[in-house]
Motif scaffolding. Structure first.
Motif, PDB file in Angstrom:
ATOM      1  N   PRO A  46       0.831  -1.205   0.000  1.00 37.25           N
ATOM      2  CA  PRO A  46       0.000   0.000   0.000  1.00 37.25           C
ATOM      3  C   PRO A  46       0.867   1.258   0.000  1.00 37.25           C
ATOM      4  CG  PRO A  46       0.129  -0.883   2.225  1.00 37.25           C
ATOM      5  CD  PRO A  46       0.911  -1.831   1.347  1.00 37.25           C
ATOM      6  N   ALA A  47       0.621   2.154  -0.921  1.00 39.66           N
ATOM      7  CA  ALA A  47       1.468   3.317  -1.128  1.00 39.66           C
ATOM      8  C   ALA A  47       1.429   4.271   0.060  1.00 39.66           C
ATOM      9  CB  ALA A  47       1.040   4.051  -2.385  1.00 39.66           C
ATOM     10  N   LYS A  48       2.611   4.756   0.419  1.00 33.18           N
ATOM     11  CA  LYS A  48       2.724   5.791   1.454  1.00 33.18           C
ATOM     12  C   LYS A  48       2.685   7.177   0.831  1.00 33.18           C
ATOM     13  CE  LYS A  48       3.445   2.834   4.836  1.00 33.18           C
ATOM     14  NZ  LYS A  48       3.319   1.599   4.027  1.00 33.18           N
ATOM     15  N   ILE A  49       2.904   7.242  -0.486  1.00 32.82           N
ATOM     16  CA  ILE A  49       2.889   8.507  -1.214  1.00 32.82           C
ATOM     17  C   ILE A  49       2.641   8.201  -2.687  1.00 32.82           C
ATOM     18  CG2 ILE A  49       5.393   8.483  -1.603  1.00 32.82           C
ATOM     19  CD1 ILE A  49       5.332  11.569  -1.278  1.00 32.82           C
ATOM     20  N   PHE A  50       2.000   9.126  -3.388  1.00 32.33           N
ATOM     21  CA  PHE A  50       1.767   8.999  -4.824  1.00 32.33           C
ATOM     22  C   PHE A  50       2.679   9.957  -5.571  1.00 32.33           C
ATOM     23  CE2 PHE A  50      -2.760   8.161  -3.257  1.00 32.33           C
ATOM     24  CZ  PHE A  50      -2.566   6.786  -3.219  1.00 32.33           C
ATOM     25  N   MET A  51       3.067   9.587  -6.791  1.00 34.88           N
ATOM     26  CA  MET A  51       3.914  10.492  -7.577  1.00 34.88           C
ATOM     27  C   MET A  51       3.123  11.690  -8.096  1.00 34.88           C
ATOM     28  SD  MET A  51       4.575   8.755 -11.313  1.00 34.88           S
ATOM     29  CE  MET A  51       5.467   7.347 -10.696  1.00 34.88           C
ATOM     30  N   GLY A  52       1.813  11.532  -8.272  1.00 32.77           N
ATOM     31  CA  GLY A  52       0.995  12.625  -8.769  1.00 32.77           C
ATOM     32  C   GLY A  52       1.354  12.995 -10.196  1.00 32.77           C
ATOM     33  N   ASP A  53       0.712  14.050 -10.689  1.00 31.82           N
ATOM     34  CA  ASP A  53       1.042  14.544 -12.027  1.00 31.82           C
ATOM     35  C   ASP A  53       2.462  15.082 -12.070  1.00 31.82           C
ATOM     36  OD1 ASP A  53      -1.521  13.880 -12.612  1.00 31.82           O
ATOM     37  OD2 ASP A  53      -2.110  15.837 -13.397  1.00 31.82           O
ATOM     38  N   THR A  54       2.981  15.491 -10.923  1.00 33.23           N
ATOM     39  CA  THR A  54       4.366  15.949 -10.853  1.00 33.23           C
ATOM     40  C   THR A  54       5.304  14.879 -11.385  1.00 33.23           C
ATOM     41  OG1 THR A  54       3.801  17.161  -8.825  1.00 33.23           O
ATOM     42  CG2 THR A  54       6.140  16.907  -9.330  1.00 33.23           C
ATOM     43  N   GLY A  55       5.068  13.653 -10.995  1.00 31.62           N
ATOM     44  CA  GLY A  55       5.919  12.562 -11.445  1.00 31.62           C
ATOM     45  C   GLY A  55       5.532  12.005 -12.792  1.00 31.62           C
ATOM     46  N   SER A  56       4.218  11.810 -13.020  1.00 30.65           N
ATOM     47  CA  SER A  56       3.798  11.147 -14.256  1.00 30.65           C
ATOM     48  C   SER A  56       4.067  12.001 -15.490  1.00 30.65           C
ATOM     49  CB  SER A  56       2.313  10.777 -14.177  1.00 30.65           C
ATOM     50  OG  SER A  56       1.506  11.911 -13.997  1.00 30.65           O
ATOM     51  N   LEU A  57       3.780  13.304 -15.428  1.00 31.84           N
ATOM     52  CA  LEU A  57       4.069  14.158 -16.577  1.00 31.84           C
ATOM     53  C   LEU A  57       5.568  14.260 -16.815  1.00 31.84           C
ATOM     54  CD1 LEU A  57       1.506  17.101 -16.273  1.00 31.84           C
ATOM     55  CD2 LEU A  57       1.292  14.948 -17.507  1.00 31.84           C
ATOM     56  N   ALA A  58       6.339  14.336 -15.728  1.00 30.65           N
ATOM     57  CA  ALA A  58       7.795  14.421 -15.859  1.00 30.65           C
ATOM     58  C   ALA A  58       8.361  13.163 -16.498  1.00 30.65           C
ATOM     59  CB  ALA A  58       8.431  14.651 -14.484  1.00 30.65           C
TER      60      ALA A  58
END
Length: 360
Positions: free
Chosen positions: A251-263
């Protein structure tokens, strides 16, 4: 080889150690993820999990790259490496703004489509224009106006203006494809790590078989401007993704969000262009392509027939709603990603063998 290993190791360590710091800071600030209404039942427990973890990936990637050049690389950062890192960071900033708006408005909608596309457009145009400049002593620029599979296809030339348009389509397409895939714990991060590992191998092979090697052009050689530095970038990004995955796995403790996915999407597009493998990337990153196509097909079919092709798009949610456990979907999709990476690498090597075979 040593700079590549150092870049991966430094980025891995920085990502593993820096991510929990971000988890604490973002949790304290209330930077929690909002969940799509369609999957509230399956993912309700994830609401409030810190997001914007892509910051850790970007920081670790830059750390791995810079430390490598300060210690073992023995040369200044290259134009190709800096352009790819700049593109990645620019799209990461667009994603960060998108994530921040979602958090402030407490909904799963951030930047509107126009604003996001404008951000991608500015980053893509700047990258494309600069990538056609800075020719080295062998008159090789970071990118080529020719479409490429494993090497340039001479009969398919965009021209300078056409290349800028192509670069925008590729960069926006890949950034959105990774963004669509980022819907389950570790799915996008694990897949990206595999694709990046494949590009470490591809770039290293291009370095070993460069047309600008001291011994002169060789059969099957590659016309790539800065293959070693591209391999360092890919290795640093791979290490950053693996380190982040330690905290992002279910279970994830943090998500990459669009910050990570777009990058990451911008990174993949940039790597494909500076390594002259735009079409090969479609195979290597096949899982991202399938996820994006599932969204396009879902919209097209629904608008024409008012029926849904899948239970839900992107594709991974279709299987989740069919009763598969989230971890089952993730692991099986990772297996598919590994298969496409190996297949793409096999095609890359087969092309080299066919080129060399003509001279044997």
């Amino acid at each position: 080889m040593r700079p590549i290993l150092v870049a991966a190791a430094v980025a891995l360590v920085v990502s593993i150690l820096f991510t929990p710091y971000l988890i604490r800071v973002f949790s304290k600030q209330g930077f929690g993820q909002e969940i799509r209404e369609e999957v509230q039942g399956q993912h309700a427990a994830k609401r409030g999990t810190p997001t914007m973890g892509g910051v850790a990936i970007l920081v670790a990637m830059w750390a791995g790259y810079l430390v490598t050049h300060l210690t073992v690389a023995g040369e200044l950062p290259s134009v190709s490496g800096l352009l790819v890192l700049g593109l990645t960071t620019a799209l990461g900033i667009v994603g960060f703004i998108d994530d921040f708006i979602k958090i402030r408005k407490q909904r799963n909608l951030g930047l509107n489509k126009t604003a996001k596309l404008v951000g991608q457009l500015v980053a893509a145009v700047l990258f494309a224009i600069l990538a056609l400049q800075f020719a080295n002593q062998h008159d090789i620029t970071p990118a080529s106006v020719h479409l490429s599979f494993v090497r340039d296809i001479a009969v398919v030339s965009f021209g300078a203006v056409g290349f800028v348009i192509f670069a925008y389509v590729a960069i926006s397409g890949w950034s959105n494809a990774v963004n669509f895939t980022d819907g389950m714990d570790g799915l996008a991060g694990g897949t990206a790590a595999m694709v990046l590992a494949t590009y470490v191998v591809i770039s290293f092979w291009q370095l070993r078989n460069s047309c600008t090697a001291a011994v002169g052009p060789m059969p099957g050689c590659y016309t790539v401007r800065d293959p070693q530095d591209i391999a360092v970038v890919a290795a640093a990004a791979m290490g950053a993704c693996v380190g982040f995955l330690w905290w992002n796995a279910a279970p994830a403790k943090i998500f990459m969000g669009d910050t990570g996915s777009l990058a990451i999407g911008g990174l993949l597009a940039g790597l494909s262009m500076v390594t002259r493998t735009e079409l090969l990337m479609i195979i290597v990153g096949g899982l991202f392509v399938v996820e994006a196509l599932s969204v396009v097909l879902q919209i097209a079919v629904f608008r024409t027939t008012r029926r849904r092709l899948f239970r839900m798009a992107p594709f991974h949610h279709h299987f989740e709603l069919a009763g598969w456990a989230e971890t089952t979907v993730i692991i099986r999709f990772w297996v598919l990603a590994a298969i496409t990476c190996m297949f793409g690498l096999g095609l890359f090597y087969a092309d080299w063998l066919s080129e060399v075979g003509e001279y044997i």
